[in-house]
Design a protein around this motif. Structure first.
Motif, PDB file in Angstrom:
ATOM      1  N   GLN A 118      -3.368 -11.820   0.137  1.00  0.00           N
ATOM      2  CA  GLN A 118      -3.349 -10.364   0.015  1.00  0.00           C
ATOM      3  C   GLN A 118      -2.399  -9.913  -1.078  1.00  0.00           C
ATOM      4  O   GLN A 118      -2.700  -8.992  -1.845  1.00  0.00           O
ATOM      5  CB  GLN A 118      -2.960  -9.721   1.344  1.00  0.00           C
ATOM      6  N   ALA A 119      -1.239 -10.573  -1.187  1.00  0.00           N
ATOM      7  CA  ALA A 119      -0.280 -10.211  -2.235  1.00  0.00           C
ATOM      8  C   ALA A 119      -0.878 -10.453  -3.619  1.00  0.00           C
ATOM      9  O   ALA A 119      -0.748  -9.618  -4.527  1.00  0.00           O
ATOM     10  CB  ALA A 119       1.006 -11.015  -2.062  1.00  0.00           C
ATOM     11  N   ALA A 120      -1.548 -11.590  -3.784  1.00  0.00           N
ATOM     12  CA  ALA A 120      -2.176 -11.890  -5.075  1.00  0.00           C
ATOM     13  C   ALA A 120      -3.324 -10.924  -5.357  1.00  0.00           C
ATOM     14  O   ALA A 120      -3.533 -10.506  -6.503  1.00  0.00           O
ATOM     15  CB  ALA A 120      -2.679 -13.334  -5.083  1.00  0.00           C
ATOM     16  N   LYS A 121      -4.051 -10.551  -4.311  1.00  0.00           N
ATOM     17  CA  LYS A 121      -5.192  -9.649  -4.475  1.00  0.00           C
ATOM     18  C   LYS A 121      -4.741  -8.283  -4.984  1.00  0.00           C
ATOM     19  O   LYS A 121      -5.443  -7.644  -5.786  1.00  0.00           O
ATOM     20  CB  LYS A 121      -5.928  -9.502  -3.142  1.00  0.00           C
ATOM     21  N   PHE A 122      -3.583  -7.806  -4.520  1.00  0.00           N
ATOM     22  CA  PHE A 122      -3.094  -6.493  -4.956  1.00  0.00           C
ATOM     23  C   PHE A 122      -2.961  -6.465  -6.476  1.00  0.00           C
ATOM     24  O   PHE A 122      -3.426  -5.524  -7.135  1.00  0.00           O
ATOM     25  CB  PHE A 122      -1.744  -6.213  -4.303  1.00  0.00           C
ATOM     26  N   TRP A 123      -2.337  -7.500  -7.054  1.00  0.00           N
ATOM     27  CA  TRP A 123      -2.129  -7.508  -8.507  1.00  0.00           C
ATOM     28  C   TRP A 123      -3.411  -7.826  -9.256  1.00  0.00           C
ATOM     29  O   TRP A 123      -3.621  -7.323 -10.364  1.00  0.00           O
ATOM     30  CB  TRP A 123      -1.021  -8.496  -8.853  1.00  0.00           C
ATOM     31  N   ALA A 124      -4.281  -8.631  -8.658  1.00  0.00           N
ATOM     32  CA  ALA A 124      -5.578  -8.879  -9.290  1.00  0.00           C
ATOM     33  C   ALA A 124      -6.409  -7.595  -9.323  1.00  0.00           C
ATOM     34  O   ALA A 124      -7.094  -7.305 -10.314  1.00  0.00           O
ATOM     35  CB  ALA A 124      -6.321  -9.983  -8.542  1.00  0.00           C
ATOM     36  N   ASP A 125      -6.349  -6.824  -8.238  1.00  0.00           N
ATOM     37  CA  ASP A 125      -7.048  -5.535  -8.203  1.00  0.00           C
ATOM     38  C   ASP A 125      -6.489  -4.594  -9.272  1.00  0.00           C
ATOM     39  O   ASP A 125      -7.242  -3.884  -9.951  1.00  0.00           O
ATOM     40  CB  ASP A 125      -6.908  -4.887  -6.828  1.00  0.00           C
ATOM     41  N   ALA A 126      -5.151  -4.578  -9.404  1.00  0.00           N
ATOM     42  CA  ALA A 126      -4.534  -3.736 -10.434  1.00  0.00           C
ATOM     43  C   ALA A 126      -5.036  -4.142 -11.815  1.00  0.00           C
ATOM     44  O   ALA A 126      -5.294  -3.281 -12.671  1.00  0.00           O
ATOM     45  CB  ALA A 126      -3.014  -3.853 -10.364  1.00  0.00           C
ATOM     46  N   GLY A 127      -5.194  -5.445 -12.022  1.00  0.00           N
ATOM     47  CA  GLY A 127      -5.725  -5.921 -13.300  1.00  0.00           C
ATOM     48  C   GLY A 127      -7.167  -5.509 -13.538  1.00  0.00           C
ATOM     49  O   GLY A 127      -7.601  -5.388 -14.692  1.00  0.00           O
ATOM     50  N   GLY A 128      -7.909  -5.295 -12.467  1.00  0.00           N
ATOM     51  CA  GLY A 128      -9.282  -4.814 -12.612  1.00  0.00           C
ATOM     52  C   GLY A 128      -9.352  -3.321 -12.874  1.00  0.00           C
ATOM     53  O   GLY A 128     -10.234  -2.843 -13.615  1.00  0.00           O
ATOM     54  N   TYR A 129      -8.421  -2.580 -12.298  1.00  0.00           N
ATOM     55  CA  TYR A 129      -8.440  -1.121 -12.455  1.00  0.00           C
ATOM     56  C   TYR A 129      -7.905  -0.660 -13.814  1.00  0.00           C
ATOM     57  O   TYR A 129      -8.413   0.302 -14.399  1.00  0.00           O
ATOM     58  CB  TYR A 129      -7.588  -0.460 -11.367  1.00  0.00           C
ATOM     59  N   SER A 130      -6.859  -1.307 -14.308  1.00  0.00           N
ATOM     60  CA  SER A 130      -6.119  -0.752 -15.441  1.00  0.00           C
ATOM     61  C   SER A 130      -6.946  -0.562 -16.721  1.00  0.00           C
ATOM     62  O   SER A 130      -6.752   0.443 -17.413  1.00  0.00           O
ATOM     63  CB  SER A 130      -4.859  -1.587 -15.726  1.00  0.00           C
ATOM     64  N   PRO A 131      -7.860  -1.481 -17.105  1.00  0.00           N
ATOM     65  CA  PRO A 131      -8.648  -1.192 -18.318  1.00  0.00           C
ATOM     66  C   PRO A 131      -9.473   0.084 -18.189  1.00  0.00           C
ATOM     67  O   PRO A 131      -9.585   0.860 -19.149  1.00  0.00           O
ATOM     68  CB  PRO A 131      -9.541  -2.429 -18.460  1.00  0.00           C
ATOM     69  N   THR A 132     -10.041   0.314 -17.007  1.00  0.00           N
ATOM     70  CA  THR A 132     -10.843   1.520 -16.810  1.00  0.00           C
ATOM     71  C   THR A 132      -9.963   2.762 -16.822  1.00  0.00           C
ATOM     72  O   THR A 132     -10.355   3.807 -17.370  1.00  0.00           O
ATOM     73  CB  THR A 132     -11.613   1.437 -15.483  1.00  0.00           C
ATOM     74  N   ILE A 133      -8.770   2.658 -16.224  1.00  0.00           N
ATOM     75  CA  ILE A 133      -7.830   3.782 -16.274  1.00  0.00           C
ATOM     76  C   ILE A 133      -7.467   4.081 -17.728  1.00  0.00           C
ATOM     77  O   ILE A 133      -7.348   5.243 -18.132  1.00  0.00           O
ATOM     78  CB  ILE A 133      -6.553   3.467 -15.471  1.00  0.00           C
TER      79      ILE A 133
END
Length: 253
Positions: free
Chosen positions: A141-156
């Motif tokens: 879950q901890a790794a998923k949080f930062w992986a999710d952030a990596g997926g969101y940031s280009p679109t942001i």
């Protein structure tokens, strides 16, 4: 402390800045407050929205762990387990009460202590394996949080660029300002892509790797504890534990 994330992320930013300077750019032009706030602030907030507040609090600690945590290996457990196995085979499990106090691995110490206390072997293995399973779930879950952030940031970042271009269109009557406004608009995309690939995704992968190493070490400890409890031959114990290690670690153990 393992320096891999500091070296990797720090050198990554250094190369990006160096390339920008080589092309005649001004690194300070990339430090626009609005795009930075938009990309980093919104990315973290939407990552929080994808989980629970407990996940978010855990992610803060996991980020610190990613930078400051060691990359543990299981090879240094083998001599400790073999030494305990020799004493247990020679003098019995109860003789380990003093020796276990010098064990520096908390998981191994806890397991050997439970064995000394007479815990049933199958029940002991089940307890320890459940602890490994729980750790894997928390680390995932901890790794998923930062992986999710990596997926969101280009679109942001793209959202920031679109907002900037809207501002450009509002100022078409001032052609002298257009160059600066367009450049500023694309800074958001730059930071969105950069933060994903230089910060967030590497953090997620680093946490996954640390979890793999730590859980592998715990699994070796479980086999060692079971062998000690069974009174196995120390040489057989050493060979069995080395067989669980990757090639280079097995040679060093």
């Amino acid at each position: 402390m393992d320096a891999a994330p500091v070296i990797g992320i720090g050198a990554g930013f250094a190369v990006i800045i160096g390339a920008n300077v080589m092309e005649g750019g001004n690194p300070m032009a990339l430090l626009e407050p609005a795009p930075l706030l938009l990309v980093f602030g919104t990315t973290i907030l939407v990552a929080i929205a994808g989980g629970t507040m407990a996940d978010a609090k855990g992610a803060v600690g996991s980020a610190k762990r990613a930078f400051t945590g060691d990359a543990p290996s299981a090879e240094d457990l083998v001599p400790q387990v073999v030494e305990l196995a020799e004493k247990a085979r020679r003098d019995g499990l109860l003789a380990l009460e003093d020796s276990v106090k010098n064990v520096d691995d908390d998981f191994l110490k806890r397991g050997v202590t439970m064995a000394i206390d007479g815990t049933d072997p199958e029940e002991l293995r089940e307890i320890l394996e459940s602890e490994v399973y729980a750790k894997k779930a928390a680390d995932k879950q901890a790794a998923k949080f930062w992986a999710d952030a990596g997926g969101y940031s280009p679109t942001i970042g793209i959202i920031g660029t679109v907002m900037g271009l809207v501002h450009v269109l509002e100022n078409l009557a001032q052609p002298t300002e257009l160059g600066h406004l367009i450049a500023g608009a694309f800074v958001a995309t730059l930071w969105g892509v950069t933060s994903a690939n230089v910060i967030f995704l590497p953090l997620g992968n680093r946490l996954k790797r640390l979890s793999e190493l730590e859980c592998s070490r715990m699994e070796v400890a479980i086999e060692g504890i079971a062998a000690i409890q069974a009174g196995s031959n120390p040489r057989i114990v050493a060979q069995k534990l080395r067989s669980l290690l990757p090639g280079q670690q097995a040679e060093a153990a």
